[in-house]
Design an enzyme around this catalytic site. Structure first.
Site, PDB file in Angstrom:
ATOM      1  N   GLU A  54       0.809  -1.215   0.000  1.00 21.32           N
ATOM      2  CA  GLU A  54       0.000   0.000   0.000  1.00 21.32           C
ATOM      3  C   GLU A  54       0.846   1.270   0.000  1.00 21.32           C
ATOM      4  O   GLU A  54       1.951   1.294   0.541  1.00 21.32           O
ATOM      5  CB  GLU A  54      -0.895  -0.014   1.241  1.00 21.32           C
ATOM      6  CG  GLU A  54      -2.062   0.944   1.161  1.00 21.32           C
ATOM      7  CD  GLU A  54      -3.254   0.437   1.936  1.00 21.32           C
ATOM      8  OE1 GLU A  54      -4.135  -0.177   1.310  1.00 21.32           O
ATOM      9  OE2 GLU A  54      -3.294   0.628   3.153  1.00 21.32           O
ATOM     10  N   LYS A  56       0.245   4.815   1.577  1.00 18.94           N
ATOM     11  CA  LYS A  56      -0.667   5.472   2.519  1.00 18.94           C
ATOM     12  C   LYS A  56       0.116   6.478   3.352  1.00 18.94           C
ATOM     13  O   LYS A  56       1.101   6.128   3.988  1.00 18.94           O
ATOM     14  CB  LYS A  56      -1.304   4.396   3.402  1.00 18.94           C
ATOM     15  CG  LYS A  56      -2.207   4.914   4.491  1.00 18.94           C
ATOM     16  CD  LYS A  56      -3.117   3.840   5.075  1.00 18.94           C
ATOM     17  CE  LYS A  56      -2.393   2.685   5.709  1.00 18.94           C
ATOM     18  NZ  LYS A  56      -3.327   1.744   6.365  1.00 18.94           N
ATOM     19  N   LYS A 116      -8.047   2.291  -3.468  1.00 20.62           N
ATOM     20  CA  LYS A 116      -8.612   2.061  -2.136  1.00 20.62           C
ATOM     21  C   LYS A 116      -9.363   3.321  -1.735  1.00 20.62           C
ATOM     22  O   LYS A 116      -8.764   4.372  -1.513  1.00 20.62           O
ATOM     23  CB  LYS A 116      -7.521   1.720  -1.133  1.00 20.62           C
ATOM     24  CG  LYS A 116      -8.074   1.021   0.092  1.00 20.62           C
ATOM     25  CD  LYS A 116      -6.975   0.461   0.958  1.00 20.62           C
ATOM     26  CE  LYS A 116      -7.565  -0.334   2.101  1.00 20.62           C
ATOM     27  NZ  LYS A 116      -6.578  -0.600   3.147  1.00 20.62           N
ATOM     28  N   GLU A 165     -14.540  -6.196   0.636  1.00 14.70           N
ATOM     29  CA  GLU A 165     -13.994  -6.328   1.994  1.00 14.70           C
ATOM     30  C   GLU A 165     -15.097  -6.577   3.013  1.00 14.70           C
ATOM     31  O   GLU A 165     -16.116  -5.874   3.034  1.00 14.70           O
ATOM     32  CB  GLU A 165     -13.259  -5.031   2.344  1.00 14.70           C
ATOM     33  CG  GLU A 165     -12.761  -4.963   3.770  1.00 14.70           C
ATOM     34  CD  GLU A 165     -12.074  -3.635   4.062  1.00 14.70           C
ATOM     35  OE1 GLU A 165     -11.062  -3.339   3.396  1.00 14.70           O
ATOM     36  OE2 GLU A 165     -12.551  -2.893   4.939  1.00 14.70           O
ATOM     37  N   ASN A 186     -10.977  -8.058   6.478  1.00 10.55           N
ATOM     38  CA  ASN A 186     -10.238  -7.023   7.196  1.00 10.55           C
ATOM     39  C   ASN A 186     -10.127  -7.432   8.662  1.00 10.55           C
ATOM     40  O   ASN A 186     -11.136  -7.576   9.345  1.00 10.55           O
ATOM     41  CB  ASN A 186     -10.947  -5.674   7.066  1.00 10.55           C
ATOM     42  CG  ASN A 186     -10.073  -4.517   7.517  1.00 10.55           C
ATOM     43  OD1 ASN A 186      -9.183  -4.685   8.338  1.00 10.55           O
ATOM     44  ND2 ASN A 186     -10.324  -3.344   6.966  1.00 10.55           N
ATOM     45  N   GLU A 216      -6.453  -8.671   5.085  1.00  9.00           N
ATOM     46  CA  GLU A 216      -6.076  -7.257   5.140  1.00  9.00           C
ATOM     47  C   GLU A 216      -5.917  -6.786   6.585  1.00  9.00           C
ATOM     48  O   GLU A 216      -6.658  -7.215   7.457  1.00  9.00           O
ATOM     49  CB  GLU A 216      -7.169  -6.389   4.500  1.00  9.00           C
ATOM     50  CG  GLU A 216      -7.632  -6.823   3.128  1.00  9.00           C
ATOM     51  CD  GLU A 216      -8.880  -6.061   2.707  1.00  9.00           C
ATOM     52  OE1 GLU A 216      -9.094  -4.945   3.193  1.00  9.00           O
ATOM     53  OE2 GLU A 216      -9.643  -6.598   1.913  1.00  9.00           O
ATOM     54  N   SER A 217      -4.984  -5.892   6.796  1.00  8.73           N
ATOM     55  CA  SER A 217      -4.755  -5.201   8.069  1.00  8.73           C
ATOM     56  C   SER A 217      -4.055  -6.075   9.107  1.00  8.73           C
ATOM     57  O   SER A 217      -4.380  -7.247   9.278  1.00  8.73           O
ATOM     58  CB  SER A 217      -6.049  -4.669   8.689  1.00  8.73           C
ATOM     59  OG  SER A 217      -6.621  -3.686   7.888  1.00  8.73           O
TER      60      SER A 217
END
Length: 261
Positions: A54, A56, A116, A165, A186, A216-217
């Protein structure tokens, strides 16, 4: 009101204003709108590592993550590292991202690019195609089943991959439909920001094999990925882990080398 509710309220205002200023026809005339897209889901299926890295700058949970990195440097670095795709935040208010970030990454990279964004309107999907995205994110927590169907079918008609998601079983059950390519779990509770990899493990058995499974995450170690791979996950979205360093591309290179051992 939790942070997700607040983001959606602000996003509706932002999109309504944009619709007044820039008609859809303007986006449809842009060069990227006619461009052939790259499939993120196919890249993940063929990979042994499955990293979606990513770009970010900040987030509501961590404040500033990296406000000095240039998106072109990061895109080139990620591609050199051998990631499967690049996720780019285009929300400015909460994440410090812009659509220009995605366009700049497109100019400097051949990676599949995931926009995103908090998509709540078809307009944003047209926009995604026009700025050079190859895939979009849909968030089940902020959409109805009818909206997921409507938005994902529009995306597929534009040859965009769709990553849907979810955070729990209820969201997963309302979301499964043929117009999705990837189902992402997520691990972060968007209401409390707590992270728990057990969510990915628990939901994995409920995701049909037709879809590429993405976790994710909260994935910050090679061990976490190796722990999740036996559950059928082929994609791993990594945000802060690379971006919090001075050289995100170099960090991704080291990470993938370790993962490939």
């Amino acid at each position: 009101m939790n942070i997700l509710d607040k983001i959606v309220i602000d996003k509706r205002k932002e999109v309504n204003l944009k619709k007044e200023l820039i008609p859809i026809q303007v986006y449809e005339q842009r060069p990227y709108f006619q461009m052939k897209t790259r499939s993120l889901s196919e890249k993940l299926r063929a990979s042994n590592t499955g990293i979606i890295a990513e770009f970010k700058r900040k987030s509501p949970s961590k404040s500033v993550i990296n406000d000095t990195a240039l998106v072109e440097d990061v895109a080139i670095g990620y591609e050199t590292a051998g990631v499967c795709g690049m996720s780019i935040l285009t929300d400015e208010v909460y994440f410090g991202g812009t659509m220009d970030d995605l366009m700049t990454a497109r100019e400097h990279s051949d990676l599949p690019l995931l926009r995103k964004e908090f998509i709540i309107d078809e307009y944003q999907i047209i926009e995604a195609k026009a700025i050079g995205a190859d895939a979009i994110l849909l968030i089940a927590a902020i959409l109805t089943k009818a909206e997921i169907k409507q938005f994902s079918e529009l995306a597929k008609s534009l040859n965009l991959d769709v990553l849907l998601e979810v955070h729990n079983e209820e969201e997963l059950h309302k979301s499964i439909m043929p117009s999705l390519d990837m189902l992402g779990v997520n691990n972060r509770n968007l209401k409390t920001f707590e992270v728990n990899l057990e969510i990915s493990k628990q939901l994995s058995a409920l995701i049909p094999d037709d879809f590429v499974k993405v976790s994710e995450s909260g994935i910050s170690s090679v061990e976490a990925i190796k722990e999740l791979q036996p559950y059928g996950y082929k994609g791993f979205l990594i945000g802060e882990n690379f971006m919090k360093t001075d050289y995100p591309g170099a960090s991704a290179t080291q990470f993938i080398k370790q993962l490939s051992k």
